[in-house]
Design an enzyme around this catalytic site. Structure first.
Site, short mmCIF file in Angstrom:
data_model
loop_
_atom_site.label_atom_id
_atom_site.label_comp_id
_atom_site.label_asym_id
_atom_site.label_seq_id
_atom_site.Cartn_x
_atom_site.Cartn_y
_atom_site.Cartn_z
N CYS A 42 0.83 -1.21 0.00
CA CYS A 42 0.00 0.00 0.00
C CYS A 42 0.86 1.26 0.00
O CYS A 42 1.83 1.36 0.76
CB CYS A 42 -0.91 -0.02 1.22
SG CYS A 42 -1.98 1.42 1.32
N CYS A 83 -0.33 4.30 0.68
CA CYS A 83 -1.02 5.39 1.39
C CYS A 83 -0.09 6.05 2.39
O CYS A 83 0.93 5.48 2.79
CB CYS A 83 -2.29 4.90 2.07
SG CYS A 83 -2.05 4.22 3.72
N CYS A 143 0.65 3.90 5.53
CA CYS A 143 1.58 2.78 5.31
C CYS A 143 2.99 3.27 4.98
O CYS A 143 3.96 2.58 5.27
CB CYS A 143 1.05 1.87 4.20
SG CYS A 143 -0.35 0.88 4.77
#
Lengths: 377, 377
Positions: free
Chosen positions: A311, A313, A316
């Site tokens: 991930c 994001c 993360c």
């Protein structure tokens, strides 16, 4: 007025599996939306715990607001004075508002449905109010929603055929009245109709037939995910979606899990909204490609890894499971934001991956891989 | 080891007013700090509701962590495994941790003070623990704080001279033991001593004398803002600050209001920390150049203005008082973050303005203007 550009319809077949997934573009006054799309829910004019920059980071294309909630708090007079919901909450991309129909079903005290509309008590202070289909549109015009929803009568599961039929009929009458009112007021922005009909296929057919006679720029399926078994929900969606005009966006309201989204995209649904990514985030449930992680779990105490290694994001890229668990256990406010960013990012990424797969005629492969990764847990 | 560069000492005099304000630079392994400085408090490894990017936006140069709290949750073994507090919380600028002394005074159940140290019960689960001055340093070395604080014995107001004397003596003994332990372990980072002495000037003098005999790289004044009248706090600070070495940073712990900061900078204090900007933000109290605004106030319902027209913070640049009031009234999590960003920005801006004023020999003018603006409310 909204423009829907249907870019592609899947033609994939693999043994008994068939994809009816669609790829499209919705153009609104506040910009373009690639479909299938997931729309994060910002009930009170805020997607809980995150900012507009967080939503941009998640590539959110459109968010939801809630007519019932915003009407009660801060009140239309405030949003009108502030020149609409976009200005008020400082969000310049598209926005969709529901009509309040679902909240009368789920939240308002003593809602009384008549041919004329719904009278109800505020869940906040018990004050009495009345929504007609015209008023539901009028409020949404004040909010300035890019996509407004007709007032509908949503009922629970299970419900008798008679009760469903009654709600369906009222929904149709209200849809016409709302539509006429909207046109009379100039027809700015867009108004979608909502199909009801409970878990009865013939009533879903009837509702679809009646609603699609009205020239709404898009259609939603309401009254799903109200307690029925998952398979029944899929059955109703699969039955109803093909009854909706091919050249207009199709929206299933309030659904659902990542699995639900994959299934329903495969049936040809274009739009989704659900509180699940944000609500579950606040409950410590984090979505990953291999399934759900409960951040409270003691096994994460010393875990230096991010929630999901695949991930990108913000959460993360910056924080470990160990720290996220500590924040969550300590009830630090930052926990809710970091978890929500991750979950919304996950949902929106999932839609992006599906769009990519549809584009390259790989939707069925994508679906297979999606389930395989989750089985590896 | 910390380097303190005293850049300037005020020489301003205006009738009966005199500025003893100082301008300096503290250099640590994680970067430089311009003083006078305000340090936002991140008790559990998170400045409540904001992210590191928010703190960067606010120009935070250094944040605090709390030894007592972090020791109990997530526990030293976690932070050690995660390679220190900086890594754990993903913050790469300087960090200061207090010793736990204040929490034994304010929070821990049944704390028992002996010559040896403090035994106490966790406020979370009632489990029993023991802190010696050596252990307080050892934990902070695990945390990897750029500035560690000696274990001190903080007492309330009012307290008898005898009681204050006893706490002062223990604080001195503990300071020596902590210092020796720190040196023995290699003397990495920095350890500050804490002056006690309650509201007795001669005891403040005695504590300052005893503590400054130890070669700490910096000194703090503890045991202020514990319930005494504001004027008494100023009297103690003004008495004690000149007793501390000119060439080392001076830190008054846990203070205070914007007015407190202006007064104490004028007395020659270099470092401050306080939960006030973040806690008050969560309680809807917003600091502005003209005084405090309560976001709950009905008069903001239709107010399109930002919290403070002269503020460049993210919140003021993006959101109206009307929206902030709505978020706060609706208990939206975003409210806490937006309010906190504003308040921390305000505090840090206030320090920046004071540094600028000291630099240009305008501190007394600044102070006058600061109070005048607040009187205009």
């Amino acid at each position: 007025m909204l423009k829907f550009n249907l870019l592609k319809e899947s033609n994939e077949i693999q043994s008994s599996n068939k994809s009816k997934a669609r790829l499209g573009t919705i153009t609104t006054d506040h910009g373009e939306i690639q479909t299938p799309v997931f729309m994060p829910v910002g009930t009170l004019g805020s997607v809980k715990s995150v900012s507009k920059e967080d939503l941009d980071h998640c590539n959110a294309q459109i968010i939801l607001g809630n007519t019932y909630h915003l009407y009660l708090r801060p009140g239309c007079e405030v949003i009108e004075h502030m020149e609409g919901l976009h200005e008020f909450i400082s969000w310049d991309k598209p926005m969709l508002t529901d009509s309040g129909g679902f909240q009368f079903f789920s939240l308002a005290k003593l809602a009384q449905f008549t041919e004329e509309g719904v009278s109800f008590q505020s869940h906040i202070d018990g004050s009495r109010h009345f929504f007609s289909p015209e008023k539901a549109v009028e409020i949404q015009m004040i909010l300035g929603s890019d996509i407004m929803m007709s007032l509908d009568w949503c009922i629970g599961y299970p419900s008798s055929e008679e009760k469903v039929m009654d709600a369906l009929n009222k929904t149709t009458v209200w849809a016409k009245r709302g539509f006429d009112f909207w046109k009379e007021k100039g027809g700015a922005n867009n108004l979608f109709g909502i199909i009801q009909g409970g878990m009865y296929k013939h009533l879903r057919s009837l509702s679809a037939q009646q609603l699609t006679e009205i020239d709404f720029p898009g259609f939603a399926i309401g009254g799903l995910s109200v307690g029925e078994p998952r398979e029944l929900m899929y059955e109703m969606a699969d039955h109803t979606l093909p009854l909706l005009p091919r050249d207009k966006p199709r929206y299933i309201m309030g659904v659902g899990t990542p699995e639900n989204l994959v299934e329903l995209v495969g049936m040809g649904c274009d739009m989704f909204d659900c509180v699940m990514p944000s609500r579950n985030a606040r409950n410590g449930q984090l979505f990953t490609t291999t399934g759900t992680k409960n951040i409270y779990n003691a096994k994460f105490r010393f875990d230096k890894n991010p929630i999901d290694e695949n991930c990108d994001c913000y959460t993360c890229q910056n924080y470990s499971l160990s720290y996220l668990r500590h924040l969550y256990k300590s009830r630090e406010l930052l926990a809710y934001r970091l978890n929500t960013i991750h979950n919304i990012y996950y949902y929106i990424q999932l839609m992006e991956k599906m769009r990519e797969a549809i584009k390259h005629d790989k939707f069925l492969d994508f679906k297979k891989a999606f389930y395989q990764k989750r089985d590896q847990i």
